[in-house]
Design an enzyme around this catalytic site. Structure first.
Site, PDB file in Angstrom:
ATOM      1  N   HIS A   1      83.438  21.691  -4.780  1.00  0.00           N
ATOM      2  CA  HIS A   1      84.888  21.843  -4.982  1.00  0.00           C
ATOM      3  C   HIS A   1      85.550  22.220  -3.658  1.00  0.00           C
ATOM      4  CE1 HIS A   1      88.184  22.817  -8.052  1.00  0.00           C
ATOM      5  NE2 HIS A   1      88.737  23.024  -6.872  1.00  0.00           N
TER       6      HIS A   1
ATOM      7  N   HIS B   1      89.002  20.780  -1.216  1.00  0.00           N
ATOM      8  CA  HIS B   1      90.141  19.864  -1.103  1.00  0.00           C
ATOM      9  C   HIS B   1      90.326  19.421   0.344  1.00  0.00           C
ATOM     10  CE1 HIS B   1      91.897  20.283  -5.190  1.00  0.00           C
ATOM     11  NE2 HIS B   1      91.252  21.439  -5.167  1.00  0.00           N
TER      12      HIS B   1
ATOM     13  N   ASP C   1      92.937  18.144   1.859  1.00  0.00           N
ATOM     14  CA  ASP C   1      94.188  18.605   2.452  1.00  0.00           C
ATOM     15  C   ASP C   1      94.289  20.121   2.489  1.00  0.00           C
ATOM     16  OD1 ASP C   1      94.173  18.314  -0.308  1.00  0.00           O
ATOM     17  OD2 ASP C   1      96.327  18.045  -0.480  1.00  0.00           O
TER      18      ASP C   1
ATOM     19  N   GLY D   1      96.579  20.261  -9.561  1.00  0.00           N
ATOM     20  CA  GLY D   1      97.967  20.667  -9.657  1.00  0.00           C
ATOM     21  C   GLY D   1      98.140  21.793 -10.666  1.00  0.00           C
TER      22      GLY D   1
ATOM     23  N   HIS E   1      90.120  20.450 -13.305  1.00  0.00           N
ATOM     24  CA  HIS E   1      90.594  21.796 -13.012  1.00  0.00           C
ATOM     25  C   HIS E   1      90.989  22.460 -14.335  1.00  0.00           C
ATOM     26  CE1 HIS E   1      90.975  20.724  -8.743  1.00  0.00           C
ATOM     27  NE2 HIS E   1      91.261  21.989  -8.494  1.00  0.00           N
TER      28      HIS E   1
ATOM     29  N   GLU F   1      91.762  28.351 -14.601  1.00  0.00           N
ATOM     30  CA  GLU F   1      92.101  29.069 -13.373  1.00  0.00           C
ATOM     31  C   GLU F   1      93.399  29.839 -13.625  1.00  0.00           C
ATOM     32  OE1 GLU F   1      92.967  28.203  -8.615  1.00  0.00           O
ATOM     33  OE2 GLU F   1      93.215  26.597 -10.084  1.00  0.00           O
TER      34      GLU F   1
ATOM     35  N   ASP G   1      87.060  25.690  -2.210  1.00  0.00           N
ATOM     36  CA  ASP G   1      88.380  25.260  -2.662  1.00  0.00           C
ATOM     37  C   ASP G   1      89.210  24.747  -1.474  1.00  0.00           C
ATOM     38  OD1 ASP G   1      90.277  24.620  -4.526  1.00  0.00           O
ATOM     39  OD2 ASP G   1      90.981  26.654  -4.847  1.00  0.00           O
TER      40      ASP G   1
END
Length: 363
Positions: free
Chosen positions: A18, A20, A22, A180, A207, A210, A299
């Site tokens: 996991h 990202h 960006d 998102g 996701h 969380e 993350d």
């Protein structure tokens, strides 16, 4: 009980599920890409100051505020050249940190402001990862990267992105995800995408658990068929711990454990977004002791000021995690990767277990 040193943690083979794209840029790269494309919105053009700003802005305790920091990284990733560079550097940085296999995710729909097609975006990122893998191998730190394509849950393009993931699954795309804000955007809004992926025998994670609680996890598993849970930290809400330390699992927690559904836990990020109050209060140790399929992840390395080594380091400090615990968590991740079984087994037998034996861990 030997708590590993920082160098032992760095040298230990690690698996990341996991992360990202960006959320993992080098601060200096953000500055240089902004200058190249004329992006004028950065809070600072000094790499050190900018790196601190990202971490401090992400420390707000709000998932929504945390997600706002991505406007700057996404803003400088709107060209083919930028995507190739960011992907290549991500692979290099992870390899330098001892990661031997990583699944890095991103939402292609976020990088179309400059006119790139979805296919062009995927092709650019895959080119970058391939280049990064070559550089890492040449530096003596081989790594393999798999890509996860995300659909943004607040938009209505999940079916389109799912088709894209299937189209490129033989070119390095390992699976699909939705990302998102969770609140107000349940995974069931994307049922057509998940049904299509199941029909195509394609992998996907979601996701869930969380910012939103147990209903998010239940929907992701029972309505959508998630193979893994992105974060899943709120599964602890379904576990009651008595004063003597014994734990009673609710129906959902029992199901997640019984079915060996992997939890893609991101300790630093969970604290930053307010999912948990502190590392010391993170349920990862409880879930490890209860033998859930727990994995450790970064993350967003830029926003968290983190790496896989740092994540394991804070867990070692907080809970006394040993090299044996690290190996168990790493094997959990490798077993849960969206790779063919024989390729997972080869990495376990030929890379991960030998790597821990070199650090003196037997058995």
């Amino acid at each position: 009980m030997h708590v590993p040193t920082a160098e032992e943690i760095r040298r230990a083979p690690k698996v990341l599920l996991h992360d990202h794209l960006d959320g993992g840029l080098r601060p200096a790269t953000v500055v240089e890409l902004a200058a190249a494309c004329g992006y004028a919105g950065l809070p600072s053009t000094d790499p050190e100051e900018l790196g601190r700003w990202f971490t401090e802005a992400a420390d707000s305790g709000s998932l929504e505020r945390y997600l706002e920091t991505f406007s700057h990284t996404v803003g400088v990733m709107q060209t083919r050249e930028a995507l190739v560079r960011v992907a290549a550097e991500a692979a290099e940085d992870l390899a330098t940190d001892g990661v031997v296999y990583a699944e890095v995710r991103y939402a292609p729909e976020l990088f179309q402001e400059g006119g790139l097609s979805l296919d062009a975006i995927v092709q650019a990122v895959q080119e970058g990862f391939a280049e990064g893998e070559r550089r890492a191998a040449a530096a003596g730190a081989p790594i393999r990267i798999g890509t996860l394509l995300c659909a943004m849950r607040q938009n209505a393009r999940s079916a389109e992105i799912a088709e894209l993931a299937v189209r490129y699954r033989d070119a390095g795309v390992a699976g699909f995800d939705i990302a998102g804000p969770e609140a107000g955007f349940p995974p069931t809004r994307n049922l057509d995408a998940f049904e299509y992926l199941r029909q195509q025998n394609a992998h996907f994670t979601i996701h869930a658990g969380e910012a939103f609680g147990l209903p998010s996890i239940w929907e992701a598993i029972q309505h959508c068929g998630a193979e893994r849970l992105g974060h899943g930290v709120r599964i602890a809400d379904d576990i009651a711990v008595a004063e003597d330390g014994t734990a009673k699992l609710g129906r959902l927690a029992s199901y997640v454990r019984d079915r060996r559904i992997p939890l893609e836990m991101c300790p630093t990020s969970n604290v930053q977004t307010g999912a948990v109050a502190s590392i010391a209060e993170h349920p990862i140790d409880l879930l490890r002791r209860l033998r859930f399929r727990v994995t450790v992840n970064t993350d967003n390395r830029l926003m968290g000021g983190t790496s896989m080594s740092k994540e394991f380091g804070v867990l070692a400090d907080a809970f006394g995690f040993t090299l044996a615990d690290m190996r168990w968590l790493t094997l959990n991740a490798m077993k849960s990767a969206f790779l063919p079984f024989d390729e997972r087994l080869a990495l376990i037998d030929e890379v991960i277990k030998p790597g821990y034996r070199e650090l003196g861990l037997t058995g």
